[in-house]
Design a protein around this motif. Structure first.
Motif, PDB file in Angstrom:
ATOM      1  N   ALA A  77      -5.701   0.793   6.845  1.00  0.00           N
ATOM      2  CA  ALA A  77      -6.867  -0.078   6.986  1.00  0.00           C
ATOM      3  C   ALA A  77      -6.859  -1.150   5.892  1.00  0.00           C
ATOM      4  O   ALA A  77      -7.176  -2.312   6.152  1.00  0.00           O
ATOM      5  CB  ALA A  77      -8.143   0.753   6.912  1.00  0.00           C
ATOM      6  N   LEU A  78      -6.450  -0.766   4.692  1.00  0.00           N
ATOM      7  CA  LEU A  78      -6.396  -1.740   3.597  1.00  0.00           C
ATOM      8  C   LEU A  78      -5.306  -2.778   3.877  1.00  0.00           C
ATOM      9  O   LEU A  78      -5.532  -3.983   3.714  1.00  0.00           O
ATOM     10  CB  LEU A  78      -6.132  -1.005   2.277  1.00  0.00           C
ATOM     11  CG  LEU A  78      -6.028  -1.879   1.036  1.00  0.00           C
ATOM     12  CD1 LEU A  78      -7.347  -2.600   0.796  1.00  0.00           C
ATOM     13  CD2 LEU A  78      -5.672  -1.058  -0.195  1.00  0.00           C
ATOM     14  N   ALA A  79      -4.141  -2.294   4.337  1.00  0.00           N
ATOM     15  CA  ALA A  79      -3.046  -3.225   4.639  1.00  0.00           C
ATOM     16  C   ALA A  79      -3.481  -4.216   5.709  1.00  0.00           C
ATOM     17  O   ALA A  79      -3.198  -5.411   5.632  1.00  0.00           O
ATOM     18  CB  ALA A  79      -1.822  -2.449   5.104  1.00  0.00           C
ATOM     19  N   ARG A  80      -4.181  -3.744   6.720  1.00  0.00           N
ATOM     20  CA  ARG A  80      -4.644  -4.612   7.791  1.00  0.00           C
ATOM     21  C   ARG A  80      -5.635  -5.643   7.255  1.00  0.00           C
ATOM     22  O   ARG A  80      -5.633  -6.802   7.668  1.00  0.00           O
ATOM     23  CB  ARG A  80      -5.296  -3.777   8.893  1.00  0.00           C
ATOM     24  CG  ARG A  80      -5.791  -4.606  10.044  1.00  0.00           C
ATOM     25  CD  ARG A  80      -6.317  -3.744  11.149  1.00  0.00           C
ATOM     26  NE  ARG A  80      -7.530  -3.044  10.761  1.00  0.00           N
ATOM     27  CZ  ARG A  80      -8.065  -2.050  11.443  1.00  0.00           C
ATOM     28  NH1 ARG A  80      -7.482  -1.611  12.554  1.00  0.00           N
ATOM     29  NH2 ARG A  80      -9.165  -1.468  11.057  1.00  0.00           N
ATOM     30  N   ALA A  81      -6.502  -5.189   6.328  1.00  0.00           N
ATOM     31  CA  ALA A  81      -7.489  -6.121   5.788  1.00  0.00           C
ATOM     32  C   ALA A  81      -6.826  -7.181   4.917  1.00  0.00           C
ATOM     33  O   ALA A  81      -7.334  -8.287   4.787  1.00  0.00           O
ATOM     34  CB  ALA A  81      -8.536  -5.343   4.987  1.00  0.00           C
ATOM     35  N   VAL A 116       0.827  -1.214   0.000  1.00  0.00           N
ATOM     36  CA  VAL A 116       0.000   0.000   0.000  1.00  0.00           C
ATOM     37  C   VAL A 116       0.861   1.264   0.000  1.00  0.00           C
ATOM     38  O   VAL A 116       0.381   2.350   0.277  1.00  0.00           O
ATOM     39  CB  VAL A 116      -0.986   0.031   1.191  1.00  0.00           C
ATOM     40  CG1 VAL A 116      -1.945  -1.140   1.132  1.00  0.00           C
ATOM     41  CG2 VAL A 116      -0.238   0.045   2.519  1.00  0.00           C
ATOM     42  N   GLN A 117       2.138   1.099  -0.314  1.00  0.00           N
ATOM     43  CA  GLN A 117       3.072   2.209  -0.446  1.00  0.00           C
ATOM     44  C   GLN A 117       3.243   2.997   0.848  1.00  0.00           C
ATOM     45  O   GLN A 117       3.286   4.220   0.850  1.00  0.00           O
ATOM     46  CB  GLN A 117       2.632   3.138  -1.581  1.00  0.00           C
ATOM     47  CG  GLN A 117       2.761   2.450  -2.925  1.00  0.00           C
ATOM     48  CD  GLN A 117       1.939   3.122  -4.008  1.00  0.00           C
ATOM     49  OE1 GLN A 117       1.493   4.243  -3.839  1.00  0.00           O
ATOM     50  NE2 GLN A 117       1.743   2.428  -5.105  1.00  0.00           N
ATOM     51  N   LEU A 118       3.296   2.275   1.943  1.00  0.00           N
ATOM     52  CA  LEU A 118       3.568   2.910   3.222  1.00  0.00           C
ATOM     53  C   LEU A 118       4.783   2.252   3.879  1.00  0.00           C
ATOM     54  O   LEU A 118       4.882   2.216   5.107  1.00  0.00           O
ATOM     55  CB  LEU A 118       2.358   2.794   4.165  1.00  0.00           C
ATOM     56  CG  LEU A 118       1.185   3.743   3.911  1.00  0.00           C
ATOM     57  CD1 LEU A 118       0.070   3.451   4.890  1.00  0.00           C
ATOM     58  CD2 LEU A 118       1.605   5.192   4.023  1.00  0.00           C
ATOM     59  N   ALA A 119       5.707   1.742   3.077  1.00  0.00           N
ATOM     60  CA  ALA A 119       6.875   1.064   3.635  1.00  0.00           C
ATOM     61  C   ALA A 119       7.599   2.002   4.599  1.00  0.00           C
ATOM     62  O   ALA A 119       7.739   3.199   4.325  1.00  0.00           O
ATOM     63  CB  ALA A 119       7.804   0.644   2.501  1.00  0.00           C
ATOM     64  N   GLY A 120       8.013   1.456   5.726  1.00  0.00           N
ATOM     65  CA  GLY A 120       8.761   2.261   6.687  1.00  0.00           C
ATOM     66  C   GLY A 120       7.892   3.008   7.680  1.00  0.00           C
ATOM     67  O   GLY A 120       8.401   3.692   8.550  1.00  0.00           O
ATOM     68  N   PHE A 121       6.585   2.850   7.607  1.00  0.00           N
ATOM     69  CA  PHE A 121       5.692   3.554   8.529  1.00  0.00           C
ATOM     70  C   PHE A 121       5.407   2.771   9.799  1.00  0.00           C
ATOM     71  O   PHE A 121       4.607   3.201  10.622  1.00  0.00           O
ATOM     72  CB  PHE A 121       4.358   3.849   7.834  1.00  0.00           C
ATOM     73  CG  PHE A 121       4.343   5.129   7.059  1.00  0.00           C
ATOM     74  CD1 PHE A 121       5.160   5.283   5.950  1.00  0.00           C
ATOM     75  CD2 PHE A 121       3.536   6.186   7.434  1.00  0.00           C
ATOM     76  CE1 PHE A 121       5.163   6.463   5.225  1.00  0.00           C
ATOM     77  CE2 PHE A 121       3.535   7.370   6.720  1.00  0.00           C
ATOM     78  CZ  PHE A 121       4.342   7.512   5.609  1.00  0.00           C
TER      79      PHE A 121
END
Lengths: 561, 361
Positions: free
Chosen positions: B152-156, B130-135
């Motif tokens: 939320a999408l990554a968690r799902a 989801v293009q949030l690497a490093g968060f």
């Protein structure tokens, strides 16, 4: 949430809360038809006949009505005035209003009443002594031991709670309502009386009714100020039946208590309806409107002076008087001589008095254990009320609200009838159960607002992620609840530390608590010892409140926003 | 994973009135497709989604996900949400404020007892996706709306669910971000080849995102089909009207002529896309504004030629919206932003039968 499981929990809680709240009421009702504590269940109506045909009863009723109505009017008018100044005008030092509204947490009603007696009693009240000296008077000019004294002190005591009801309603008031009145040609005053106050009527009425309920249940003011002045009201009338004289009569007390309870419950039902209405009335969703500030102009400073005096009278004076009295050997006007004579004698006496130490220990035990148990129960009850929302949850909601209307002394009589039948009688556990039952609504309220803030999606998404309801509770709900749990705990604990009205009935030799011990000192005129013990009590409650705001603040910053 | 819904009904009692949130819903949601439930608010779409995920229980009917029956009142089967193995993105995102991004995303794995190393690797992969690497270490409260949506999408997605469900996940974003996120989401889902059920009331979102759309109304599924079918070729008048702006004109079917159905209406005799309507019966003609191409001046009579007069012109930026009076009716149409029309001008247009849609009256 799994439906059968939450239904089971709901019914379990209804059983527990029901037992705690309904039991004393039922016992009060049965007791009022019984011969006496030892002859429970022997039916008679003598107690009602005796209680209500007592020639003194008419005066008591009359006094009660005057006391209750006048003090509620006083607190409501003052609260409306203060709320208006704070929310709608450019009065300086607005932080004072916040302080004014949390005072009841800091200074117990009993000590507040005592401090006024110390100032204005006719024999050696500090203010009276000062006035006599200054003007060379023979007699004390002011006598707090009178109806006006009771009204003044009770009115000031109920002021903060009335303010807490009225101020938010005023703050959320949509200014457009007023502005359109002004545009239509009404003056500022006309707008205030034609628009602002009528729209706020539900909140103002709610504050008044809550004032009535609280002054009806009030015991501190009638006992400390009313009894020496021979102004009996229902609370002290009841107290005399069960605690003084040779023949205590719990049956008669129960018979009188029934009507006090009925009045109180009715008023609380009205109060709930009103607050529900006022929420509907003044709910303007946070559209970010900015209320226009009314410029007070020349009246700014005089009006602020009034607020300043009120803050001084409500906050500084009681503590200062108690502190001063605890150090001087006998009542005297503050002077160089008085300060040179200051001594720690009263402090040594109190701290060496085994009963006072026992009372301190008992009160601390009740506060720590009682608040913990109360909070655990509150968490579950609030969960069911806010999140389950079935019809049974509605029953639980009403049940848990019931004890909000309990006048302590009346419900104490009900509990007395119950505990006498059990081995709990005259143990600390009787006090513990009574405290939790009576103060449960105060634990539930911060918890329900905490639950309301937890959006159901937070819980549901945990379930969808595969967590069981238990893991969800542990990892999502409880961490988010902690601020509510902490403030609920502190609220209960600080109320238990200073509990008087219930304790005065249920406390027996061996189970003395702080407030009862202070009342004894007051009855015996031991002002120095009383003040020292009172300062200890204030120190404990203040420490708890400070702790609460600190912990609450920490959690707030930890979670941002 | 295919989802089959059979005879599902659910009602609520509110203030003494019974409200049918779902009324005998039958629906098959195909595997590895993006399926959208579209409808106005209160049509039951969110209730249906919550029944699939197990947060609400229907009164009757059966729901199965893949080969597993997850709900059946008759057979007494009720699999709780945590056992259904699904992923869901909530309308509010439901990011737990007391946890970091890592804990939020890793939660579905942690509660299933996955080893620490595996959790770390899979969270990293999901965040990268989801293009949030490093968060990972970021507190959840310090995320923007768009970032929360992606967490939320990554968690799902992180636990590789059988189905992923979306409950109006874009409605809390501002218009520009919503458009970007919609494109991203479409790309994510295409890459994943996963069964996705998407709930929205926004027709543009539904058209742009879906492989297949089910339009709901008052607790019922009115019509199901591809976006193009729903937009151009709806069978139902409500669907035609709801999915886009439409001019609806009542008429009477004359009969078939040369593979087209002709209808008599206040605009004249109009040849339309062929539909099985009996001659003489009533029907509604549906013309989308973008297919009315206005020309200046009156035109000689001909097939599907309509003459009218401009009644109003509203400049909306990209073009003018105009109302054209034809007899008793006014039709909504578009005019190019640089066209020099004035109110009161006589105009004409010719309707392409392919864009004249007949629906039941």
């Amino acid at each position: 949430m799994n439906q059968p499981r939450s239904a089971k929990l709901t019914w379990l809680l209804i059983a527990i809360v029901g037992a705690l709240t309904v039991c004393p009421v039922v016992m009060l009702a049965l007791g009022s038809f019984s011969e006496g504590l030892t002859a429970f269940g022997v039916f008679t109506v003598d107690k009602y006949v005796g209680a209500y045909t007592d020639p003194a009863f008419r005066d008591v009723m009359l006094n009660t009505v005057v006391f209750v109505v006048c003090s509620s009017v006083l607190s409501t008018v003052l609260a409306t005035f203060l709320a208006y100044l704070n929310t709608r005008t450019d009065i300086p030092f607005k932080f004072l209003f916040g302080i004014l509204s949390i005072i009841p947490m800091m200074i117990p009603h009993l000590l507040f009443s005592v401090s006024w007696a110390l100032l204005l009693n006719p024999s050696n009240g500090l203010l009276n002594l000062g006035l006599k000296e200054a003007f060379g008077l023979e007699e004390a000019p002011l006598n707090i031991y009178s109806m006006w004294g009771m009204i003044l002190v009770e009115g000031l005591l109920d002021l903060p709670i009335a303010y807490l009801i009225i101020a938010p309603a005023m703050a959320s008031f949509d200014v457009a309502l007023e502005e359109s009145s002004r545009v239509s040609g009404a003056s500022a005053w006309k707008t205030l009386f034609r628009i602002t106050l009528p729209v706020l009527r539900p909140a103002i009425l709610a504050a008044f009714i809550l004032g009535v309920v609280r002054s009806l249940a009030s015991f501190a003011v009638p006992s400390v100020i009313g009894m020496p002045g021979r102004v009996p009201v229902l609370a002290t009338h009841l107290y005399e039946m069960i605690a003084t004289g040779f023949a205590t009569d719990y049956g008669k007390a129960a018979a009188v208590g029934m009507s006090v309870l009925a009045a109180s419950v009715t008023l609380i039902v009205v109060y709930r309806a009103l607050t529900a209405e006022s929420e509907r009335f003044v709910t303007i969703a946070g559209r970010g409107f900015k209320s226009t500030v009314i410029e007070l102009g020349a009246a700014r400073m005089p009006l602020f002076a009034i607020v300043g005096v009120l803050s001084f009278v409500l906050i500084v004076l009681p503590v200062a008087v108690l502190l001063y009295t605890s150090f001087v050997p006998y009542s005297m006007v503050p002077s160089a001589r008085a300060f040179s004579m200051m001594t720690l004698k009263h402090w040594r006496d109190v701290l060496g008095d085994p009963i006072s130490i026992l009372a301190l220990k008992n009160s601390l035990f009740l506060a720590l254990v009682g608040a913990t148990l109360g909070v655990v129960l509150s968490v579950f009850v609030a969960y069911v009320i806010v999140k389950v929302k079935t019809r049974a949850a509605g029953i639980l909601d009403s049940l848990s609200y019931l004890s909000f209307s309990f006048p302590g002394i009346v419900i104490g009589v009900g509990f007395m009838w119950f505990f006498v039948q059990t081995p709990l009688y005259s143990t600390i556990w009787a006090l513990l159960l009574g405290y939790i039952a009576t103060y449960l609504p105060y634990g539930i309220r911060p918890m329900s607002s905490a639950f309301i803030q937890i959006h159901s999606h937070l819980e549901e998404s945990s379930l969808v992620c595969g967590a069981s309801p238990f893991v969800t509770l542990k990892r999502v709900i409880v961490p988010l609840l902690i601020p509510g749990i902490v403030s609920g705990w502190i609220l209960l604990a600080s109320m238990f530390v200073r509990e008087l009205t219930l304790s005065v009935v249920l406390s027996r030799p061996g189970t003395e608590v702080l407030a009862v011990q202070i009342l004894r000192f007051s009855e015996d005129g031991l002002w120095g010892k009383l003040s020292a013990l009172g300062i200890v009590m204030i120190a404990i409650t203040t420490a708890l409140v400070v702790l609460a705001s600190w912990v609450g603040g920490r959690f707030k910053t930890a979670w941002g926003r | 994973m295919e989802i089959r819904i059979r005879g599902v009904s659910k009602h609520y009692v509110s203030e003494g009135k019974t409200i049918k949130a779902l009324d005998e819903v039958n629906l098959t949601i195909p595997a590895r497709k993006i399926f959208t439930l579209l409808g106005p608010s209160g049509c039951g779409k969110t209730t249906l989604l919550r029944c699939i995920v197990g947060l609400e229980m229907p009164d009757t009917g059966e729901i199965s996900i893949g080969d597993e029956l997850v709900w059946s009142r008759e057979k007494g089967i009720s699999v709780p949400p945590e056992k259904r193995g699904l992923g869901m993105v909530f309308q509010t995102y439901a990011i737990w404020p007391h946890m970091t991004v890592f804990d939020n995303v890793g939660y579905p794995l942690q509660v299933r007892g996955a080893p620490r190393e595996e959790v770390r690797a899979r969270v990293a992969r999901a965040l990268e996706f989801v293009q949030l690497a490093g968060f990972e270490g970021r507190p959840a409260t310090r995320l923007s709306g768009g970032q929360q949506q992606r967490v939320a999408l990554a968690r799902a997605l992180v636990a590789e669910p059988r189905v992923i469900l979306f409950d109006e996940p874009l409605s809390n974003l501002d218009a520009k971000l919503r458009e970007e996120t919609r494109k991203e989401l479409r790309a994510f889902l295409e890459k994943l080849q996963i069964t996705a059920v998407y709930v929205t009331h926004d027709r543009v979102e539904a058209l742009a995102l879906s492989d297949s759309i089910a339009v709901m109304r008052a607790g019922r599924i009115v019509e199901t089909g591809t976006p193009a079918k729903i937009y151009f070729d709806a069978d139902d008048r409500f669907v035609a009207d709801f999915i886009g702006r439409a001019n609806l004109v009542n008429g009477r079917v004359r009969g078939e002529e040369g593979g087209l159905t002709v209808v008599d209406c206040p605009l004249g005799a109009i040849a339309c896309q062929r539909r099985e309507f009996p001659a003489g019966g009533e029907a509604t003609l549906c013309i989308r504004p973008e297919f009315i191409h206005v020309a200046r001046g009156e035109a000689p009579a001909g097939r599907n030629v309509v003459n009218g007069r401009i009644e109003s012109l509203t400049f909306v930026g990209e073009h003018f919206e105009t109302e054209i009076r034809v007899g008793e009716n006014t039709l909504l149409a578009r005019v190019d932003a640089d066209a020099k029309f004035g109110v009161g001008d006589a105009v004409s247009f010719t309707l392409d039968p392919a864009h004249c849609l007949l629906v039941a009256a």
